[in-house]
Design an enzyme around this catalytic site. Structure first.
Site, PDB file in Angstrom:
ATOM      1  N   TYR A 103       7.094   3.317  -4.615  1.00 23.33           N
ATOM      2  CA  TYR A 103       8.262   3.940  -4.000  1.00 23.33           C
ATOM      3  C   TYR A 103       9.019   4.783  -5.029  1.00 23.33           C
ATOM      4  CZ  TYR A 103       7.989   0.918   0.172  1.00 23.33           C
ATOM      5  OH  TYR A 103       7.599   0.302   1.334  1.00 23.33           O
TER       6      TYR A 103
ATOM      7  N   LYS B 111       0.742   0.896  -1.000  1.00 19.86           N
ATOM      8  CA  LYS B 111       1.714   1.055   0.084  1.00 19.86           C
ATOM      9  C   LYS B 111       2.677   2.181  -0.267  1.00 19.86           C
ATOM     10  CE  LYS B 111       5.521  -1.078   2.611  1.00 19.86           C
ATOM     11  NZ  LYS B 111       6.577  -2.110   2.590  1.00 19.86           N
TER      12      LYS B 111
END
Length: 305
Positions: free
Chosen positions: A171, A205
């Site tokens: 992220y 992810k």
């Protein structure tokens, strides 16, 4: 456990992993309603730590109980359940043999505004709990990113030695270019996925990318090379391309709770772009159980094609 041709093909992409690590990856890929398809749908419940218990669970008070999430993941036929140490310990004996689990090894909290995460678990504890793997978040672009990456490399090495897989939440945060829009810009998401792949992640992810281009140098390349980012499906395709031409598994987050139609359209586009699947948390456990199960069934059918 007899493997499908698709799962065998995926395992071949992890050439240097041990038989034990591949066995855990195969266990994950063969479990649940998507078992054998090469697709994954994972329930992550680290939001209580990240955002606080009331913000996470008050909309559906049953979700304060970690057993609720184990049962939700099992009854929905999901691929795995991922959570921090305390939550997994609450139900590991009762449910751990019914669904693959992933121990999230680091977490942030909303009481601090620094772009970093604390270590909240270990590879040894993941092995003790019978997990198939570990999860870890990095914030590419933050002041702490190199420290996070150094520690991640140690954890991945430990995990592989223990026969466990590694799932990396990548992220982007902070840095001179990364405002809120920049965090999900397609060039930034692709870069984040590539960093995780280079670190040795088995599964990556990232967030669904927007069509925004953030880095000036990258923007010129995207325009000169006419990289198609016009639709979410095309952007997902580019993220997969950036993850070693699809040789690594990439899951996309579900994000904040949204309406059903938006969620289904998002996952349909991601599936059309070749995404491996999704990690979906708040959109699951902030709904009533029967509504969540119905929603997850539809998402499973989307990724089944």
């Amino acid at each position: 456990m007899k493997l499908t041709p698709e799962v065998k093909r995926i395992l071949d992409n992890y050439e240097t992993d041990s038989a034990a690590t591949k066995a855990n990856l195969a266990r994950l890929l063969m479990h649940g309603k998507l078992g054998g398809t090469g697709k994954l749908l994972i329930l992550p419940v680290d939001q209580g730590m990240e955002h606080g218990p009331a913000r996470s669970f008050a909309a559906n008070p049953a979700a304060y109980d970690p057993h609720y999430h184990y049962k939700m993941a099992i009854d929905a036929g999901l691929s795995a359940y991922a959570a921090p140490l305390g939550a997994l310990e609450c139900g590991a004996v009762s449910y751990g043999n019914q669904i693959p689990t992933i121990l999230k090894l680091n977490n942030a909290n909303s009481l601090s505004d620094i772009k970093n995460q604390a270590i909240t678990g270990s590879v040894q504890e993941a092995a003790r709990l019978g997990c198939v793997g570990i999860g870890y978040t990095i914030y590419p672009g933050s002041d702490y990113c190199y420290e996070q990456m150094d520690f991640l490399q140690e954890l991945i090495r430990e995990a592989k030695a223990a026969g466990l897989i590694s799932v990396v939440w990548s992220y982007p945060r902070g840095g001179p270019f990364l405002d809120k829009a920049g965090e999900t810009a397609v060039d930034i998401c692709a870069y984040a996925a590539h960093i995780a792949a280079q670190m040795g992640a088995h599964i990556i992810k990232v967030k669904p990318p927007s069509d925004h281009l953030c880095l000036p140098a990258a923007k010129k390349v995207y325009e000169d090379q006419k990289i198609d980012i016009s639709t979410l499906a095309k952007r997902a395709e580019h993220i997969m391309q950036s993850s070693f031409a699809g040789r690594r598994l990439v899951l996309f987050s579900g994000g904040e709770q949204t309406n059903d139609e938006t969620l289904y359209n998002t996952f349909q586009s991601l599936k059309d772009g070749g995404a491996t699947g999704a990690i979906i948390g708040r959109n699951t456990f902030q709904r009533k159980r029967e509504d969540a199960l119905a929603m997850l069934e539809k998402i499973i059918n989307i990724f089944k094609g």
